[in-house]
Design an enzyme around this catalytic site. Structure first.
Site, short mmCIF file in Angstrom:
data_model
loop_
_atom_site.label_atom_id
_atom_site.label_comp_id
_atom_site.label_asym_id
_atom_site.label_seq_id
_atom_site.Cartn_x
_atom_site.Cartn_y
_atom_site.Cartn_z
N CYS A 12 1.81 -7.36 5.34
CA CYS A 12 0.93 -8.44 4.83
C CYS A 12 0.73 -8.30 3.32
O CYS A 12 1.35 -9.01 2.53
CB CYS A 12 -0.41 -8.44 5.55
N ARG A 13 -0.17 -7.38 2.91
CA ARG A 13 -0.60 -7.37 1.51
C ARG A 13 0.47 -6.90 0.54
O ARG A 13 0.71 -7.56 -0.49
CB ARG A 13 -1.84 -6.47 1.36
N SER A 14 1.13 -5.77 0.82
CA SER A 14 2.05 -5.24 -0.21
C SER A 14 3.33 -6.07 -0.36
O SER A 14 3.80 -6.25 -1.50
CB SER A 14 2.35 -3.75 -0.02
N CYS A 36 0.46 -0.86 1.11
CA CYS A 36 -0.69 -1.17 1.97
C CYS A 36 -0.54 -0.36 3.25
O CYS A 36 0.24 0.60 3.29
CB CYS A 36 -0.83 -2.67 2.22
N ASN A 81 2.68 -2.62 5.49
CA ASN A 81 3.79 -3.19 4.70
C ASN A 81 4.32 -4.48 5.30
O ASN A 81 5.50 -4.79 5.18
CB ASN A 81 4.93 -2.17 4.52
N ASP A 139 -7.62 -6.10 4.16
CA ASP A 139 -6.60 -6.23 5.19
C ASP A 139 -6.81 -7.55 5.97
O ASP A 139 -7.87 -7.74 6.56
CB ASP A 139 -6.75 -5.03 6.13
#
Ligand code: 4NP
Length: 165
Positions: free
Chosen positions: A17-19, A12, A15, A130
């Site tokens: 939050c999402r990934s 993401c 690195n 995001d």
């Protein structure tokens, strides 16, 4: 990294939050299916602002409430990732475009896919948005989308690589 394993990288922007959440969700799925030894799962960011940091506190809290302990330390995508990993999964179109620009060869470009293409249960979403500037609902949405897409992505990887459960 290990050539006996399937090496999977989630990417993401930051690195944090999402990934790292995708990494946690996929790791649990792989563990639940008895495939722990067959996979190496990692995550990285396009930007380097948070290198060395744990995932964002809000992401960790929301993930923990679903039983995921996120302990990854942020790192930036590097050129050798395109050699080391079998598949590189971007969370949104901008991640995917930047990853394909960074790839040195067509073969490396072909390793890049978009997480949104694996979302099944939330047809209004074609990417994982995001959550950084969002409230709690943004973090819950990320986890909903990731739990759905990781399951589908894992099924595709098992099928395409003839990995038996
Ligand atoms: P992520 O969220 O890409 O899901 O980790 C973000 C985290 C931090 C920033 C942007 C997005 N940032 O600009 O610092």
């Amino acid at each position: 990294m290990n050539s006996d394993k399937y090496n999977l990288l989630f990417v993401c922007l930051g690195n944090i939050c999402r990934s790292p959440a995708a990494q946690g969700v996929m790791q649990r799925l792989v563990d639940e299916r008895g495939l722990t030894d067959r996979f190496y799962i990692d995550s990285a960011g396009m930007g380097g602002w948070h290198v060395g940091d744990l995932p964002d506190k809000r992401m960790r809290v929301h993930a923990r409430s679903r039983g995921y302990e996120l302990t990854h330390r942020a790192r930036k995508v590097q050129s050798r990732d395109f050699d080391d990993f079998d598949l590189i999964v971007g969370m949104d179109a901008s991640n995917v475009d930047e990853l394909r620009d960074l790839a040195a060869t067509i073969e490396q470009q072909d390793k890049v896919v978009m997480m949104g293409d694996y979302i099944r249960q939330y047809p209004h979403y074609d990417h994982v948005p995001d959550p950084y500037y969002e409230g709690s609902e943004g973090f819950e949405l990320v986890l909903d989308l990731l739990e759905d897409s990781c399951e589908n992505l894992l099924d595709r990887i098992l099928e395409q690589n003839n990995i038996k459960q």
